[in-house]
Design an enzyme around this catalytic site. Structure first.
Site, short mmCIF file in Angstrom:
data_model
loop_
_atom_site.label_atom_id
_atom_site.label_comp_id
_atom_site.label_asym_id
_atom_site.label_seq_id
_atom_site.Cartn_x
_atom_site.Cartn_y
_atom_site.Cartn_z
N ASP A 182 0.86 -1.18 0.00
CA ASP A 182 0.00 0.00 0.00
C ASP A 182 0.89 1.23 0.00
OD1 ASP A 182 -2.28 1.80 0.42
OD2 ASP A 182 -3.33 -0.01 1.09
N HIS B 195 -2.72 3.04 -4.69
CA HIS B 195 -2.10 2.65 -3.40
C HIS B 195 -0.68 2.14 -3.62
CE1 HIS B 195 -5.52 3.24 -0.71
NE2 HIS B 195 -6.31 2.75 -1.65
N GLU C 31 -9.69 2.79 -5.28
CA GLU C 31 -9.25 4.15 -5.02
C GLU C 31 -8.01 4.55 -5.84
OE1 GLU C 31 -10.75 4.50 -0.40
OE2 GLU C 31 -8.78 3.60 -0.71
N TRP D 90 -16.97 -3.76 -1.73
CA TRP D 90 -16.67 -3.12 -0.44
C TRP D 90 -17.40 -1.81 -0.23
CZ3 TRP D 90 -14.12 1.56 0.64
CH2 TRP D 90 -13.53 2.22 -0.45
C1 TNX Z 1 -10.96 2.06 2.15
S1 TNX Z 1 -11.69 -0.76 1.36
C2 TNX Z 1 -9.87 1.36 1.66
C3 TNX Z 1 -8.70 1.17 2.52
C4 TNX Z 1 -8.85 1.87 3.84
C5 TNX Z 1 -10.25 1.67 4.37
C6 TNX Z 1 -10.47 2.26 5.74
C7 TNX Z 1 -10.67 -0.40 0.32
C8 TNX Z 1 -10.63 -1.28 -0.80
N1 TNX Z 1 -9.89 0.68 0.48
O1 TNX Z 1 -7.54 1.58 1.84
O2 TNX Z 1 -7.91 1.34 4.71
O3 TNX Z 1 -11.16 2.27 3.47
O4 TNX Z 1 -11.67 1.83 6.30
#
Ligand code: TNX
Length: 537
Positions: free
Chosen positions: A204, A276, A340, A406
């Site tokens: 990450d 990430h 993300e 998610w």
């Molecule tokens: C979203 S869930 C993210 C993570 C963070 C998390 C915190 C996801 C695929 N990405 O990078 O740690 O929220 O709750």
């Protein structure tokens, strides 16, 4: 005469007291989590002793691991392991393990009577789960005694199998690092709950945690951040000034994979791409669009710096990394992240724009789709499949990709309607980093939303799906992100008992009953206590 009689009675009395003190009585309580399909209490008790044998009427590769579980549990009681023998017939006073070809992979039957314990299954995995259930029937008082010769187990008939084939938990070891021993303990906790997937979030922005031989700087440079944000991202701008790092060597990774295999758990590695990626970019800046100026992220949130999707060298890097990853992880699935990924750098990057043009892509979202598909193709050529976070749906996803939903259940629903497999992991129901009580625990920082036990339990992975679509839901997963989880003990506290609730969603979906669960949880919490696990009360 009277005196002799008195002496004999005194001796007999003492003997019986001694015998009693060395027997662990059952109070007949039968509480198993996750709840079995069928469970019927019987009459009488089985007396488990150091002389009880495990009789194998069938054997398989995994059987030593299945029997090891029960031996690890009983060894501290009897100071020795139970003897294991192969035989063609069942025998009384023993644990008889027989084969039932009609049983599915994870299915088992467990029958405890005064005469014997009978376990049947078609795989060692089924036998392992029978022992996990049996373990929950051992009276907790056994753990407080030093000398034991008999442990009573209540008579019962159990027939059991899971609703979902995928029952997992993700552990983020990047934001905060956890040792191999802590990972193993986590795997034990999963096994106790009959969960079968450990999703290991290894890379990450804030760190690269897996040794890659071909790219040593990933761990030399990428595993260490200069300092870490103190407090919550939304309210704090203070840093601790202390370098923070950690990574697993390839040998340690192999050790964890083996440890998990021995507990019938598949480890699914996650290598985050194309977002990430800051830790990797810091180690090898040519992998980013700007080509320089990166440093391992010291705060939380989402960085605009991502892998450059224009340069071929990025894909060479992905393939090299994934080649080593595939050698370490036999799992059919490799998780490639996909969440993300801001597109701001790609919009400015000539190489990315050239790629968009050359491939006839509509926009930067489709460029991410191009990355996903190209990496997927490479993994498919090596017999593997991808899982990606639900954002990968936006970029022309292929039918072979599995979606981890998610941001809600919507991604999983869309996937199922399209005919893509999906794993349900919606944050509002299963994000274990979200707080479970309004009280402050040890001054730990709260994040996300209020997610109490009951809400996890209420999660319905089939919501809004018809019977045909439901077939595409492989199962459920809880995610433990660790931005605000700084110690392993607190990680356990966040896991337990919410993981127990999720385990029951995954295993016992069609017979969930929260009040009944809470009653059974009292027994399981007792086991958490004797195991020394930290959990929310
Ligand atoms: C979203 S869930 C993210 C993570 C963070 C998390 C915190 C996801 C695929 N990405 O990078 O740690 O929220 O709750």
């Amino acid at each position: 005469m009277r005196r002799k009689f008195f002496c004999i009675s005194a001796i007999l009395f003492t003997l019986s007291i001694l015998a009693c003190t060395n027997t662990v009585k059952t109070n007949g309580t039968i509480n198993i989590i996750p709840k079995p399909v069928y469970i019927e209490p019987g009459n009488g008790v089985f007396k488990l002793t150091a002389n009880t044998k495990i009789v194998l009427l069938f054997n398989s590769n995994g059987m030593p691991y299945a029997t090891n579980l029960i031996n690890e549990v009983v060894k501290p009681f009897f100071k020795k392991k139970l003897q294991i023998i192969e035989a063609s017939e069942t025998s009384n006073n023993n644990i008889n393990i027989s084969y039932n070809k009609l049983f599915a992979d994870e299915e088992y039957a467990l029958s405890i009577s005064a005469e014997q314990i009978a376990i049947s299954a078609s795989t060692a995995k089924g036998v392992f789960y029978a022992f996990e259930s049996l373990r929950q029937l051992i009276p907790l008082s056994a753990y407080n005694k030093t000398i034991i010769d008999t442990i009573e187990l209540p008579s019962v008939n159990v027939n059991d199998k899971p609703t979902f084939s995928y029952r997992g938990m993700m552990f983020d070891v990047v934001r905060h690092f956890y040792t191999v021993e802590e990972i193993k303990q986590t795997i034990d906790i999963l096994a106790l709950h009959k969960m079968n997937r450990f999703h290991w979030h290894l890379t990450d922005d804030q760190g690269w945690r897996i040794e890659i031989k071909k790219y040593p700087k990933l761990t030399e440079i990428g595993s260490i951040r200069n300092e870490t944000l103190i407090g919550h991202l939304d309210y704090s701008n203070t840093y601790d000034g202390k370098p923070y790092g950690g990574f697993y060597t390839q040998n340690e990774i192999k050790e964890v994979v083996r440890y998990a295999q021995e507990r019938f758990i598949t480890v699914i590695p996650e290598i985050e791409l194309p977002g990430h990626a800051v830790a990797a970019l810091t180690a090898y800046p040519y992998l980013g669009c700007k080509g320089s100026g990166y440093s391992v992220y010291t705060k939380w949130g989402v960085s605009h710096d991502v892998f450059c999707a224009g340069k071929d060298s990025t894909f060479k890097f992905f393939e090299d990394i994934l080649t080593e990853v595939m050698e370490l992880f036999p799992s059919e699935y490799i998780h490639i992240g996909g969440d993300e990924c801001p597109k701001t750098e790609w919009e400015k990057c000539p190489a990315c724009q050239a790629r968009i043009k050359k491939e006839g892509l509509k926009n930067e979202i489709m460029l991410q789709g191009y990355v996903t598909n190209r990496v997927e193709k490479f993994l498919n050529q090596h017999g593997r499949k991808i899982i990606g976070w639900d954002e990968i749906l936006e970029g022309n996803v292929t039918p072979g990709a599995t979606i981890m939903s998610w941001r809600g259940s919507e991604g999983g629903i869309e996937a199922a309607k399209k005919g893509n497999y999906a794993i349900m992991s919606p944050h509002r129901f299963v994000y274990l980093d979200y707080f479970q009580t309004y009280d402050s625990i040890d001054g730990q920082v709260k994040t996300g939303a209020y997610l109490p036990l009951e809400k996890v339990y209420s999660f319905d992975p089939y919501d809004q799906l018809n019977t045909q679509e439901q077939k595409f839901i492989l199962g459920v997963q809880a995610n433990l992100w660790t931005e605000y989880i700084t110690t392993y003990s607190y990680a356990q506290y966040m896991m337990l008992p919410r993981l127990s609730a999720l385990a029951e969603v995954g295993w016992s979906y069609d017979r969930k009953d929260y009040n009944d669960f809470k009653t059974r949880l009292k027994s399981l919490s007792g086991l958490f206590d004797v195991m020394g696990y930290n959990y929310a009360k």
